[in-house]
Design a protein around this motif. Sequence first.
Motif, PDB file in Angstrom:
ATOM      1  N   SER A  34       0.835  -1.212   0.000  1.00 24.59           N
ATOM      2  CA  SER A  34       0.000   0.000   0.000  1.00 24.59           C
ATOM      3  C   SER A  34       0.865   1.256   0.000  1.00 24.59           C
ATOM      4  O   SER A  34       0.592   2.223  -0.707  1.00 24.59           O
ATOM      5  CB  SER A  34      -0.921  -0.014   1.221  1.00 24.59           C
ATOM      6  N   GLN A  35       1.938   1.220   0.783  1.00 26.93           N
ATOM      7  CA  GLN A  35       2.851   2.363   0.785  1.00 26.93           C
ATOM      8  C   GLN A  35       3.566   2.499  -0.548  1.00 26.93           C
ATOM      9  O   GLN A  35       3.791   3.604  -1.038  1.00 26.93           O
ATOM     10  CB  GLN A  35       3.867   2.215   1.919  1.00 26.93           C
ATOM     11  N   LEU A  36       3.929   1.357  -1.162  1.00 25.97           N
ATOM     12  CA  LEU A  36       4.587   1.404  -2.468  1.00 25.97           C
ATOM     13  C   LEU A  36       3.640   1.934  -3.542  1.00 25.97           C
ATOM     14  O   LEU A  36       4.076   2.584  -4.498  1.00 25.97           O
ATOM     15  CB  LEU A  36       5.093   0.020  -2.856  1.00 25.97           C
ATOM     16  N   LYS A  37       2.339   1.639  -3.419  1.00 25.89           N
ATOM     17  CA  LYS A  37       1.372   2.191  -4.369  1.00 25.89           C
ATOM     18  C   LYS A  37       1.365   3.716  -4.296  1.00 25.89           C
ATOM     19  O   LYS A  37       1.385   4.405  -5.330  1.00 25.89           O
ATOM     20  CB  LYS A  37      -0.024   1.645  -4.068  1.00 25.89           C
ATOM     21  N   VAL A  38       1.315   4.234  -3.057  1.00 28.08           N
ATOM     22  CA  VAL A  38       1.303   5.695  -2.886  1.00 28.08           C
ATOM     23  C   VAL A  38       2.606   6.298  -3.401  1.00 28.08           C
ATOM     24  O   VAL A  38       2.608   7.316  -4.111  1.00 28.08           O
ATOM     25  CB  VAL A  38       1.090   6.057  -1.402  1.00 28.08           C
ATOM     26  N   LEU A  39       3.736   5.655  -3.075  1.00 26.01           N
ATOM     27  CA  LEU A  39       5.023   6.152  -3.537  1.00 26.01           C
ATOM     28  C   LEU A  39       5.091   6.143  -5.059  1.00 26.01           C
ATOM     29  O   LEU A  39       5.531   7.122  -5.690  1.00 26.01           O
ATOM     30  CB  LEU A  39       6.153   5.313  -2.946  1.00 26.01           C
TER      31      LEU A  39
END
Length: 588
Positions: free
Chosen positions: A29-34
């Motif tokens: 999920s954090q990688l999606k935002v990044l």
Amino acid sequence: MWLRDELLKSIWHAFTALDMDHKGKVSKSQLKVLSHNLCTVMNIPHDPVALEEHFKDDNEGPVSTQGYMPYLNRFILDKVRDDFDILEFNKLCWTLCYKKNINTTHLLISNEDAFKVWCIFNFLSENRYPLVIITEEIEYFLRKLMEAMGTVLNEEQFSDYKLQLNKRKNCLTAWELIELVGMGHFSRGLNHQTLSMGINEVFQELILDVLKQGYMMKKGHKRKNWTERWFVLGPTSISYYVCEDLADKKGVIVLDRSCCVESLPDKEGKKCLFIIKCADKSFEISASDKKKKQEWIQAIQTCIQLLRLGLPSPHREARQRRRELRQRQQAEQEELEERMKQLQTANDSKHRELEAMRKKMEEAAAKAAMEERRRKQTQIDLQDRYRLDLEREKMVRQQMEEQVAQKSSELEQYLQRVQELEDMYRRLEEALEDERQAKLDEETMRKLQARLLEEEAAKRAELEQIHLQQQRAISQTQAEKKELEAEQLAKEKALQAALLQLESLERERHGALEQYEEATRKLERAANKTKTWKDKVAKHEGLVRLIQPGHKGPQRITNWGPASFTDAELDLRKKSWQERKNQGAPAQ
């Protein structure tokens, strides 16, 4: 085109900041935002399904950097173009990582300056992870910073710091570098504004590729008027703004292989002219002086030459050369160490052979002694045979001694060779040290030459100012001289008039003297006549008294007869005559 390695360094900081457990993994999920933010700032169409498709076989748990790299290369970095803002990209990665690693409130620099130091770290750091900056690049950055602040690096202080750094790990992380600069360890005595301006100048030079900047006059293409602009020279373009805060950009001159720059003669009241010829139009520019004109022409020609040769910007090329030099030195050092290991191995092998030979000699000596004892115990009839055997043994011993002498000679030659190799190694180290010192001396002389050129320019400007002041003083002196000449002429005229008046007064004085002498003569004649009259009166005194009786007291006799004036009137007339006499004397 921004190099992929430089983009990966900023992304690595952001990825590491998202790794809360420090295990090298981040949730999807954090990688999606990044990934979405990276695509936004880099102007890349974002595919939200691509990340899920890429990790569909690994739905459990977070993703490591090794797992994220193929997606990052394929869906983001392979699609990067030149039309995105690299500063906005770096600020995105900086925002994600700086609050978790450093607090700028106790530092001498602002958050913006810390961001610039962070960008410089990414530019100078090695291409291996985790990212660090080695001692040579730290020294390069500090020298650039000191030069930008108008001072020099304290060599003794930096040597002590380098020794401390070598005792630890011989490198710094980004946050350690920011703290080193922010604590003012090497900039003591300088204010915050000077440090901030120095960081900004190094940031523009290394990160923004600002090769040269300054005010110049530019001729318009429509109205043909001359306007002052702030010019910023980059590797591929020249941007010009209203002023140096870079807020209002007025245009850009795109440089390519077909461009050229030429000097122009002075015209239209403008001096120090040169022209930049591009494929579609040309730009006429006026520098402030001949030195600035030559510097700009040379800098633009260098950029065009680099474009024609297909080379990167000067700072990136210099960084690559420093890295290649370190790699060559490291390879030479490793090769030298490998040769020393081989020599040590050969030396050990020789020692083992000598030890085995010594043991053989001891065994042979023991065997010879045993044979000697056996021969002594044999019968007398075998003495001749024993003698023959003894002579044979002597011959064998002689041969063995010759072999030992030969081996000893070989050992001495080997030890001499080892000594020569050690001397060669020491000379190589001295040569490396001399080369390093020569580079430092060359850098020092280059800075000294730059400082002398700056002092020469300052003195030249001062001499020109003194020359202008002398010109103004000369012109003022000439004007005063003209005024003095006019005043002298007027005074001469007045003097001539005074002389004429004096001559007139002199003639009047001579006339008055003649009148006075004439009056004196008349007075004497009158006195003589009066005396004669007095005598006549004395003779007929009785008759006169009978005719005109007077006062019985003494009477005053004057030129006008007895008792013509009273004493008071006579005193007044005497004073009046004395005053006229005194006024006439100064006039003469």
